[in-house]
Scaffold this motif. Structure first.
Motif, PDB file in Angstrom:
ATOM      1  N   ILE A 198       0.852  -1.190   0.000  1.00 40.07           N
ATOM      2  CA  ILE A 198       0.000   0.000   0.000  1.00 40.07           C
ATOM      3  C   ILE A 198       0.890   1.244   0.000  1.00 40.07           C
ATOM      4  CG2 ILE A 198      -1.773   1.264   1.249  1.00 40.07           C
ATOM      5  CD1 ILE A 198      -2.726  -1.360   0.001  1.00 40.07           C
ATOM      6  N   ARG A 199       0.669   2.123  -0.980  1.00 38.43           N
ATOM      7  CA  ARG A 199       1.536   3.296  -1.134  1.00 38.43           C
ATOM      8  C   ARG A 199       0.811   4.617  -0.892  1.00 38.43           C
ATOM      9  NH1 ARG A 199       3.598   1.183  -7.011  1.00 38.43           N
ATOM     10  NH2 ARG A 199       4.910  -0.556  -6.319  1.00 38.43           N
ATOM     11  N   GLU A 200      -0.471   4.674  -1.248  1.00 35.48           N
ATOM     12  CA  GLU A 200      -1.177   5.952  -1.248  1.00 35.48           C
ATOM     13  C   GLU A 200      -1.993   6.181   0.015  1.00 35.48           C
ATOM     14  OE1 GLU A 200      -3.558   5.585  -4.721  1.00 35.48           O
ATOM     15  OE2 GLU A 200      -1.849   5.162  -6.033  1.00 35.48           O
ATOM     16  N   THR A 201      -2.452   5.123   0.661  1.00 42.38           N
ATOM     17  CA  THR A 201      -3.349   5.252   1.813  1.00 42.38           C
ATOM     18  C   THR A 201      -2.547   5.268   3.104  1.00 42.38           C
ATOM     19  OG1 THR A 201      -4.960   3.951   0.557  1.00 42.38           O
ATOM     20  CG2 THR A 201      -5.406   4.300   2.902  1.00 42.38           C
ATOM     21  N   GLU A 202      -2.849   6.202   3.980  1.00 43.30           N
ATOM     22  CA  GLU A 202      -2.151   6.318   5.250  1.00 43.30           C
ATOM     23  C   GLU A 202      -3.087   5.983   6.402  1.00 43.30           C
ATOM     24  OE1 GLU A 202      -0.410  10.134   5.585  1.00 43.30           O
ATOM     25  OE2 GLU A 202       0.932   9.890   3.868  1.00 43.30           O
ATOM     26  N   GLY A 203      -2.508   5.371   7.439  1.00 39.69           N
ATOM     27  CA  GLY A 203      -3.300   5.061   8.629  1.00 39.69           C
ATOM     28  C   GLY A 203      -4.178   3.836   8.435  1.00 39.69           C
ATOM     29  N   PRO A 204      -4.901   3.455   9.498  1.00 33.69           N
ATOM     30  CA  PRO A 204      -5.749   2.254   9.445  1.00 33.69           C
ATOM     31  C   PRO A 204      -7.064   2.504   8.694  1.00 33.69           C
ATOM     32  CG  PRO A 204      -5.895   3.273  11.611  1.00 33.69           C
ATOM     33  CD  PRO A 204      -4.879   4.068  10.845  1.00 33.69           C
ATOM     34  N   ASP A 212      -9.117   0.699   6.016  1.00 36.33           N
ATOM     35  CA  ASP A 212      -9.346  -0.509   5.217  1.00 36.33           C
ATOM     36  C   ASP A 212     -10.008  -0.195   3.883  1.00 36.33           C
ATOM     37  OD1 ASP A 212      -8.173  -2.234   6.934  1.00 36.33           O
ATOM     38  OD2 ASP A 212      -9.917  -3.529   7.216  1.00 36.33           O
ATOM     39  N   TYR A 213     -11.010   0.702   3.907  1.00 40.28           N
ATOM     40  CA  TYR A 213     -11.725   1.034   2.673  1.00 40.28           C
ATOM     41  C   TYR A 213     -10.786   1.701   1.670  1.00 40.28           C
ATOM     42  CZ  TYR A 213     -16.075   0.065   5.233  1.00 40.28           C
ATOM     43  OH  TYR A 213     -17.084  -0.541   5.949  1.00 40.28           O
ATOM     44  N   GLY A 214      -9.986   2.626   2.153  1.00 46.21           N
ATOM     45  CA  GLY A 214      -9.043   3.315   1.275  1.00 46.21           C
ATOM     46  C   GLY A 214      -8.011   2.358   0.691  1.00 46.21           C
ATOM     47  N   MET A 215      -7.520   1.428   1.518  1.00 47.06           N
ATOM     48  CA  MET A 215      -6.550   0.443   1.028  1.00 47.06           C
ATOM     49  C   MET A 215      -7.172  -0.469  -0.029  1.00 47.06           C
ATOM     50  SD  MET A 215      -4.790  -0.687   4.625  1.00 47.06           S
ATOM     51  CE  MET A 215      -4.185   0.522   5.804  1.00 47.06           C
ATOM     52  N   MET A 216      -8.422  -0.899   0.243  1.00 46.14           N
ATOM     53  CA  MET A 216      -9.107  -1.772  -0.704  1.00 46.14           C
ATOM     54  C   MET A 216      -9.303  -1.052  -2.045  1.00 46.14           C
ATOM     55  SD  MET A 216     -10.477  -4.900  -0.781  1.00 46.14           S
ATOM     56  CE  MET A 216     -10.991  -5.361   0.879  1.00 46.14           C
ATOM     57  N   ALA A 217      -9.684   0.218  -1.982  1.00 45.07           N
ATOM     58  CA  ALA A 217      -9.880   1.000  -3.208  1.00 45.07           C
ATOM     59  C   ALA A 217      -8.572   1.139  -3.982  1.00 45.07           C
ATOM     60  CB  ALA A 217     -10.448   2.373  -2.858  1.00 45.07           C
ATOM     61  N   GLU A 218      -7.468   1.357  -3.260  1.00 46.92           N
ATOM     62  CA  GLU A 218      -6.173   1.495  -3.922  1.00 46.92           C
ATOM     63  C   GLU A 218      -5.777   0.214  -4.651  1.00 46.92           C
ATOM     64  OE1 GLU A 218      -1.453   1.880  -2.758  1.00 46.92           O
ATOM     65  OE2 GLU A 218      -2.939   2.803  -1.415  1.00 46.92           O
ATOM     66  N   VAL A 219      -5.963  -0.926  -4.013  1.00 44.78           N
ATOM     67  CA  VAL A 219      -5.600  -2.201  -4.641  1.00 44.78           C
ATOM     68  C   VAL A 219      -6.447  -2.447  -5.883  1.00 44.78           C
ATOM     69  CG1 VAL A 219      -5.611  -4.711  -4.334  1.00 44.78           C
ATOM     70  CG2 VAL A 219      -4.724  -3.233  -2.519  1.00 44.78           C
TER      71      VAL A 219
END
Length: 614
Positions: free
Chosen positions: A433-439, A441-448
């Motif tokens: 994960i490169r773009e999402t900071e902090g915990p 989950d939704y942001g990380m899922m969207a990035e992937v």
């Protein structure tokens, strides 16, 4: 080599007769949405394609069904039939056409390798065979088989076991030297010629030349006895007994000490079962089996497709391949394999003698496995899943996505893929994960999902490991980035015992309440299997990333110990733990360390020990 080029045609007899040349190449039938239905190879593209429209006799049901759905035709002309073989194999792997027999096996089989250019080589396991001057033994049929062989070599011969191509000097030898299983070149002056003799014995052992090896060992034992070196003679006697014991376990199949593969095929209706037996140096070393469902397909088509896909990327092709089905193109395929292996390869269906007996064994194994087929196949389960999720198209390729992090730190994402209900490892992916900071989950899922969509070649269905919120997040990304023919979406969430839930909940877009299938639903079991697999991969990758970040950090905590001295210590010892276990005098004796640094290390160790709970 001439560069292949492609052209697009309509599927009609007049156009094919007029426009398509009598050249070797590859052809692709596609449906109205542009999805590839079938990939084929031909010596003459014109003759082969016209045979679909002017068949001699009645075409197979599979061909009839494929042609009824085909709306487009592409051809790629190649400079030779061998180039067409390779291109056909690559296009089948890329498109996974519905009407091709597709070998879904991406494993690299393990081998043992010895670098004879190294004066003190070690025997190690690898899954990549290269033309680099090293000697490779295998491939072995399983990781267990290669580990058993490696353990036997380690037990019988005195090769070094320490990691790394270069021998690192040590102040004290390892445990393998102390128990008599290594010559100890890391701490003793061992002549390269003495070590080379051990390497040659290992080579004879792995090549199955046990009689030659035993004669050499017996000669050395007799010489040691004459020299009254009874300790050496006893050690050689033990080696002789160990080699004999290992040789007795080998199931000798071919007295001619050949390398060959035996491929047997059995079928029942649309189900095909194939077994391949591996014979190396005359001994049966293992087997593998493959199963397909090909409605309307023939045994010759399945056998030919298997051979071309299995051996095209294989690091080792034996000189002889025995098959249970007569193949019209056996000579052309063998010629292609000969070019790949840079040696003569023969493919034949034996009619008598030892070869026929071996093929009969392979066919008998295939028939036995075919009888053990469960009532419901993967094909049926995919149809059940399509019905459960109310999908308009059959989800032949499924991908699942999951996230793993430690309170948002070292966050990673993972994607796994399944084709017709089976893992498709070549499409597995891992992301940092490169773009999402902090915990988040939704942001990380969207990035992937964004990164996966940009890569292209999307699946029929994407499964999200999570609940309604995760699914809505992924849906928004998909709608923003894909305007036409997006993949279907679904999410699978674990049951909440506090609410009395016992079965996983399935969320799909446009439906407010989750789908709750029955406990015995085969479609649900497949979704759980896919969810567990992506969860396993995400956690494994997260641990790998964390491990790399914190590797060697304990020595970094010692005040006054910089990178230069740390590297000196790690070169002298096996790892950081060994450094911390060493005494002050031993540490101070290492060039470049000195008494002051040695005291700092010992003080750190004592402070750490005092701080540890009893």
């Amino acid at each position: 080599m001439m560069e292949p080029y492609s052209a697009q045609f309509s599927i009609d007899q007049e156009g094919i007769s007029r426009l398509i040349p009598e050249e070797p190449g590859v052809y692709l039938f596609s449906d109205e949405k542009g999805r590839v239905l079938y990939v084929g190879k031909a010596k003459s593209l014109k003759k082969r394609l016209l045979s679909y429209l002017r068949p001699h006799g009645s075409p197979s049901p599979k061909t009839t069904l494929m042609l009824s759905r085909a709306k487009g035709l592409d051809t790629i002309i190649t400079s030779s039939e061998k180039e067409a073989f390779l291109l056909e194999s690559n296009l089948i792997k890329k498109h996974l056409p519905r009407y091709n027999v597709v070998l879904r096996d991406d494993k690299r089989y393990p081998c043992l390798v010895l670098d004879i250019k190294n004066p003190f080589p070690r025997l190690r396991v690898t899954r990549k065979m290269k033309k680099d001057g090293r000697i490779y033994f295998g491939p072995f049929s399983s990781a267990m088989a290669v580990r058993e062989t490696l353990r036997a070599v380690d037990r019988i011969f005195l090769l070094r076991k320490c990691k790394g191509d270069a021998v690192k000097r040590r102040l004290r030898p390892c445990i393998n030297y102390q128990i008599g299983r290594c010559l100890g070149p890391c701490s003793h002056e061992i002549g390269s010629e003495i070590y080379k003799e051990v390497v040659e014995k290992v080579r004879l052992f792995l090549e199955g030349k046990n009689n030659e090896l035993l004669k050499r060992l017996q000669s050395e034992m007799a010489g040691a006895s004459e020299d009254l070196d009874f300790e050496k003679a006893a050690r050689l006697r033990d080696q002789i007994n160990a080699v004999r014991k290992t040789a007795e376990k080998q199931n000798v199949t071919s007295p001619r000490m050949l390398d060959l593969d035996i491929v047997g095929l059995a079928s029942e209706g649309a189900l095909f079962q194939l077994v391949i037996l591996f014979v190396r140096k005359g001994a049966l070393t293992g087997s593998r089996n493959y199963r397909w469902r090909s409605q309307g397909g023939s045994e010759e088509e399945v056998m030919e497709s298997f051979l071309k896909q299995y051996y095209e990327g294989s690091p080792f092709i034996p000189p002889e391949i025995l098959v249970s089905i007569k193949l019209e193109e056996a000579g052309s395929i063998a010629s292609w394999f000969s070019d790949l292996a840079e040696k003569r390869i023969n493919i034949r269906q034996p009619k008598r003698g030892e070869g026929k007996r071996l093929v009969s064994i392979a066919v008998a194994n295939a028939r036995s496995l075919l009888r053990s087929v469960p009532e419901e196949t993967e094909q049926d389960i995919i149809s059940d899943l399509q019905e459960l999720l109310r999908l308009s198209a059959r989800p032949g390729i499924i991908e699942a996505v999951d996230i793993s992090s430690l309170s948002g730190r070292e966050a990673v994402g993972a994607i796994v893929a399944f084709s017709e209900g089976k893992p498709l490892v070549s499409r597995y992916r891992s992301y940092k994960i490169r773009e999402t900071e902090g915990p988040d989950d939704y942001g990380m899922m969207a990035e992937v999902i964004r990164r996966r969509i940009k890569e292209g070649d999307l699946p029929d269905l994407i499964i999200v490991d999570g609940g309604r919120g995760h699914l809505e997040t992924v849906s928004r990304v998909v709608k923003d980035l894909i305007q036409e023919s997006p993949p279907a979406l679904a999410a699978i969430a674990k049951p909440d015992p506090s609410r009395g839930e016992e079965i996983e909940k399935i969320y799909v877009p446009g439906r407010r309440n989750p789908i709750t299938p029955g406990r015995d639903s085969t479609a649900l079991k497949l979704l759980i299997r896919i969810r567990d697999e992506v969860h396993r991969r995400a956690i494994s990758f997260h641990r790998q990333v964390r491990g790399k970040k914190f590797k060697g950090s304990e020595l970094d905590l010692i005040e006054g110990l910089g990178p230069k001295r740390r590297n000196i210590l790690l070169s002298a010892f096996r790892d950081a733990s060994s450094v911390l276990e060493a005494g002050e005098e031993e540490l101070a004796s290492i060039a470049g360390i000195g008494i002051e640094t040695a005291r700092r290390i010992c003080l750190y160790r004592r402070a750490k020990s005092d701080a540890s709970p009893e």
